[in-house]
Design a protein around this motif. Structure first.
Motif, short mmCIF file in Angstrom:
data_model
loop_
_atom_site.label_atom_id
_atom_site.label_comp_id
_atom_site.label_asym_id
_atom_site.label_seq_id
_atom_site.Cartn_x
_atom_site.Cartn_y
_atom_site.Cartn_z
N PHE A 123 0.82 -1.21 0.00
CA PHE A 123 0.00 0.00 0.00
C PHE A 123 0.86 1.27 0.00
O PHE A 123 0.33 2.37 -0.04
N PRO A 142 -3.74 2.48 2.84
CA PRO A 142 -4.68 1.54 2.23
C PRO A 142 -6.09 2.13 2.22
O PRO A 142 -6.54 2.69 3.21
N GLU A 143 -6.73 2.03 1.07
CA GLU A 143 -8.10 2.54 0.88
C GLU A 143 -8.21 4.02 1.25
O GLU A 143 -9.24 4.49 1.72
N GLY A 144 -7.11 4.76 1.05
CA GLY A 144 -7.13 6.19 1.27
C GLY A 144 -6.96 6.64 2.70
O GLY A 144 -6.92 7.85 2.97
N GLN A 145 -6.87 5.70 3.64
CA GLN A 145 -6.70 6.06 5.04
C GLN A 145 -5.21 6.02 5.39
O GLN A 145 -4.58 4.97 5.30
#
Length: 297
Positions: free
Chosen positions: A242, A258-261
């Motif tokens: 990530f 990961p996933e924008g966080q």
């Protein structure tokens, strides 16, 4: 355009410099923004027509505001900053700026220098930052620290010796640094322990700040040595996929999101083709505050 709008426009011309001063003084992005906002409030309550040198006035005021914040922070702190502390990083896309523009931004000061500045007394830090980094004359700094010019000069001199004694890295070669960091991430993703060790200086230092509540493998830590740091990297290898390269305080670093966080930000020092220092901030509370202010993206 009314007088307040004109004053606001004049203030905006100086905002970047004020933010740079405050960030170097405080090592905290949210506190630096708050300090600059307080300077604006003070200016809006002042008769600007009486200010002969607006830039000098604003720099002096932001210095006073930051000095008060540092003194308050020191008074509240029960224990000194420990060896796991990582200052707030400033993160921007790797392709956003060219090297000639880099020096104009607050994050052109490296994390290694900010760590050293944290060890200084508030008045020493102020004298060093204003004089050595922003060329403010000692005669202008002296009233802020309530000392004479000679004593203020001594404050800066003591701070300068501490900074010079830290043997800080020179300005990074971003292209070479990118090659090394990319190779490090590739080795971590592949679980190649020996390749990781080969990219690390034998006495590499890793400082990870996970916050006071973190426990277990993800707890704050300060470790040293290529093989020890490589072992740590392999423990978190599943997250390496990530990882994204970014500019972290003017050098090539890594954002793990990961996933924008955003889960962590890592600053890296490279010298002679080897990674010599790694600074990782993974404290969720601090990262959330940084993300809210916009520098982590």
């Amino acid at each position: 355009m009314n007088d307040e709008d004109l004053l606001a426009d004049r203030f905006e011309e100086h905002r970047g410099r004020l933010r740079a001063v405050a960030y170097r003084m405080l090592g905290s992005v949210p506190e630096a923004e708050d300090a600059v906002q307080e300077v604006w409030l003070k200016l809006s309550r002042t008769d600007a027509d009486e200010i002969r040198n607006l830039g000098g006035w604003l720099t002096t005021v932001v210095g006073r505001v930051c000095l008060d914040l540092l003194r308050s922070r020191t008074a509240r702190r029960e224990e000194p900053i420990d060896e796991t502390f990582v200052p707030d990083p400033v993160v921007r896309p790797l392709t956003e700026l060219d090297p000639e523009e880099e020096m104009l931004h607050a994050d052109s000061v490296g994390l290694a220098l900010l760590v050293v500045l944290e060890t200084l007394e508030p008045a020493e830090r102020l004298a060093f930052v204003l004089h050595d980094m922003f060329a403010v004359p000692f005669d202008d700094i002296a009233p802020i620290v309530e000392r004479g010019s000679a004593a203020t000069r001594q404050l800066a001199s003591r701070a300068r010796r501490r900074v010079q004694g830290a043997n800080l890295p020179k300005a990074p070669d971003l292209a070479r640094q990118r090659e090394i960091v990319e190779a490090f991430l590739a080795a971590a993703r592949e679980g190649d322990f020996e390749a990781l060790v080969a990219l690390l200086h034998p006495d590499v230092a890793l400082r990870a700040d996970s916050g006071a509540l973190a426990r277990g493998a993800g707890a704050s830590k300060a470790i040293r040595g290529a093989r020890t740091v490589a072992e740590q990297a392999l423990m978190f290898a599943p997250f390496a996929r990530f990882a994204q390269l970014a500019l972290v305080n003017g050098s090539v670093g890594v954002v793990n999101a990961p996933e924008g966080q955003v889960l962590s930000v890592m600053g890296v020092t490279v010298a002679d083709g080897l990674i010599t220092e790694m600074y990782i901030l993974s404290d969720p509370d601090r990262l959330a505050r940084l993300d809210a202010d916009g520098p982590v993206r």
